[in-house]
Motif scaffolding. Structure first.
Motif, PDB file in Angstrom:
ATOM      1  N   TRP A   1       1.403   2.260   3.447  1.00 29.35           N
ATOM      2  CA  TRP A   1       0.443   1.536   4.271  1.00 29.35           C
ATOM      3  C   TRP A   1      -0.305   2.497   5.204  1.00 29.35           C
ATOM      4  CZ3 TRP A   1      -2.828  -1.979   4.524  1.00 29.35           C
ATOM      5  CH2 TRP A   1      -3.364  -2.424   5.727  1.00 29.35           C
TER       6      TRP A   1
ATOM      7  N   HIS B   1      -0.864   5.616   4.676  1.00 29.92           N
ATOM      8  CA  HIS B   1      -1.758   6.382   3.810  1.00 29.92           C
ATOM      9  C   HIS B   1      -2.997   5.573   3.462  1.00 29.92           C
ATOM     10  CE1 HIS B   1      -3.019   8.044  -0.209  1.00 29.92           C
ATOM     11  NE2 HIS B   1      -2.941   9.153   0.477  1.00 29.92           N
ATOM     12  N   GLU B   2      -2.801   4.286   3.216  1.00 32.60           N
ATOM     13  CA  GLU B   2      -3.927   3.422   2.902  1.00 32.60           C
ATOM     14  C   GLU B   2      -4.868   3.279   4.101  1.00 32.60           C
ATOM     15  OE1 GLU B   2      -4.366  -1.134   1.261  1.00 32.60           O
ATOM     16  OE2 GLU B   2      -2.689   0.092   0.547  1.00 32.60           O
TER      17      GLU B   2
ATOM     18  N   GLY C   1      -6.606   4.415   0.264  1.00 31.46           N
ATOM     19  CA  GLY C   1      -5.701   4.265  -0.866  1.00 31.46           C
ATOM     20  C   GLY C   1      -6.424   4.294  -2.200  1.00 31.46           C
ATOM     21  N   THR C   2      -5.678   4.031  -3.248  1.00 27.01           N
ATOM     22  CA  THR C   2      -6.222   3.961  -4.603  1.00 27.01           C
ATOM     23  C   THR C   2      -5.686   2.702  -5.265  1.00 27.01           C
ATOM     24  OG1 THR C   2      -4.351   5.117  -5.613  1.00 27.01           O
ATOM     25  CG2 THR C   2      -6.166   6.494  -4.760  1.00 27.01           C
TER      26      THR C   2
ATOM     27  N   THR D   1      -1.948   3.216  -5.655  1.00 22.63           N
ATOM     28  CA  THR D   1      -1.112   3.099  -4.455  1.00 22.63           C
ATOM     29  C   THR D   1      -1.056   1.660  -3.972  1.00 22.63           C
ATOM     30  OG1 THR D   1      -2.929   3.627  -2.923  1.00 22.63           O
ATOM     31  CG2 THR D   1      -1.616   5.470  -3.777  1.00 22.63           C
ATOM     32  N   ARG D   2      -2.166   0.944  -4.080  1.00 21.07           N
ATOM     33  CA  ARG D   2      -2.156  -0.460  -3.656  1.00 21.07           C
ATOM     34  C   ARG D   2      -1.261  -1.298  -4.561  1.00 21.07           C
ATOM     35  NH1 ARG D   2      -7.548   1.004  -2.525  1.00 21.07           N
ATOM     36  NH2 ARG D   2      -8.264   0.315  -4.581  1.00 21.07           N
TER      37      ARG D   2
ATOM     38  N   ARG E   1       2.343  -0.523  -3.626  1.00 22.77           N
ATOM     39  CA  ARG E   1       2.723  -1.205  -2.384  1.00 22.77           C
ATOM     40  C   ARG E   1       2.948  -2.692  -2.640  1.00 22.77           C
ATOM     41  NH1 ARG E   1       0.073  -3.783   1.911  1.00 22.77           N
ATOM     42  NH2 ARG E   1      -2.028  -3.191   1.247  1.00 22.77           N
TER      43      ARG E   1
ATOM     44  N   THR F   1       0.202  -5.188   7.891  1.00 21.12           N
ATOM     45  CA  THR F   1      -0.745  -5.100   6.783  1.00 21.12           C
ATOM     46  C   THR F   1      -1.831  -6.157   6.852  1.00 21.12           C
ATOM     47  OG1 THR F   1       0.530  -6.545   5.309  1.00 21.12           O
ATOM     48  CG2 THR F   1       1.076  -4.184   5.293  1.00 21.12           C
TER      49      THR F   1
END
Length: 321
Positions: free
Chosen positions: A193, A195-196, A201-202, A205-206, A209, A258
């Motif tokens: 989170w 990092h996002e 993010g990408t 990664t999403r 998560r 989030t």
């Protein structure tokens, strides 16, 4: 937030007076004030209160206690006698992130540079910001690095490759585990989170998560998937700092952070949190983790805890909206 409720007003006043690290988050998360109102308190984290005290313990080379994960010279015998120590660099950086040290400050930028230059992981001497092999450590390093402006993309890539088939993570994967743990999963999710937030993010990664969050949601934050029984009574403890440990409150605060819509599967966890509220509207600290610390952040177990109260109130505010 207060709405004329005398108990709520007194509680907010109490929190605002504790420390700048609490005050700025109260203004942002409970009172809903704009950045111009809470940034002055956040700036004071570097020079006053807990943040300044922790920075005062920093070594000239940027580390704390002379080590990345454990203090320099700390022996297995001391670990067995005292418990895991919490004074080395990795836990100091996490604490500064949670206190809210401004990552754009000169002190933060200098710390990042010095840690990158001098700190090496105990595992195999890896550079600090390159991470190591254990998912809990790497998850926290991603969270801290992303918050403080470090490129932690290579560690993120490793964490995606380390994800378990059930959607979570387990630091015992290298020892053969094929099932996730609550503890490791929350550390990695917090890292992803952060990092996002830092990079956007990408898709990968999403998706990682989301799968990790589903691992927790499917278990209501505390149940065994196989039986529905609580996985560990210690998860319900009101504990701060949690370090690498999962608690139900920590899990709830992750979903709040989030900005996701409250999931009905968190309802039982919310009810348990409400049940622990004191008549004065505050929440107590249940226990301290064993092990060395630089200083305490509370008045002791059984006493009202500013940190637990802040976390609980902002979770409940999110849940109600």
């Amino acid at each position: 937030m207060t709405g004329g409720d005398a108990t709520a007003d007194a509680r907010i006043d109490w929190l605002l007076a504790v420390d700048p690290a609490i005050a700025w988050q109260v203004r942002r998360d409970l009172l809903g004030e704009p950045p111009a109102a809470w940034r002055p308190d956040r700036a004071r984290v570097e020079t006053q209160g807990w943040g300044a005290r922790l920075l005062a313990h920093q070594d000239p080379d940027g580390q704390w206690a002379g080590g990345a994960f454990v203090p320099a010279g700390f022996t297995p015998e001391q670990w067995a006698q005292e418990g895991q120590p919490w004074t080395a660099t990795t836990y100091a950086l996490t604490q500064l992130r949670e206190l809210g040290l401004d990552p754009g400050s000169e002190r933060a930028r200098r710390t990042v540079e010095l840690v990158g230059r001098h700190a090496r992981w105990d595992h195999d001497g890896q550079p600090f910001w390159a991470g190591e092999v254990e998912e809990c450590i790497n998850g926290r390093t991603v969270a801290d690095g992303a918050y403080f402006g470090v490129d932690v993309g290579p560690i993120v890539t490793r964490l995606l490759a380390d994800q378990q088939p059930d959607g979570g993570w387990n630091c015992e994967r290298a020892a053969g585990s094929v099932r996730s743990s609550f503890d490791t999963t929350i550390n990695v999710l917090e890292g992803l989170w952060q990092h996002e937030l830092a990079t956007g993010g990408t898709a990968a990664t999403r998706a990682a998560r989301a799968a990790g969050e589903e691992y927790l949601l499917a278990r209501g934050l505390f149940r065994r998937l196989s039986t529905g029984e609580p996985a560990d009574p210690a998860m319900f403890d009101l504990l701060y700092p949690a370090r690498w440990h999962f608690t139900v409150l920590r899990g709830l605060d992750h979903f709040r952070a989030t900005g996701s819509s409250p999931d009905p599967r968190l309802g039982d966890a919310i009810e348990r949190l409400l049940a622990r509220r004191r008549p004065d509207g505050r929440w107590p600290l249940d226990r301290h983790l064993a092990g060395r610390v630089w200083f305490g952040l509370d008045d002791g177990p059984g006493r009202p805890s500013p940190w637990i109260t802040l976390l609980a109130l902002r979770v409940l505010r999110w849940w109600a909206n």
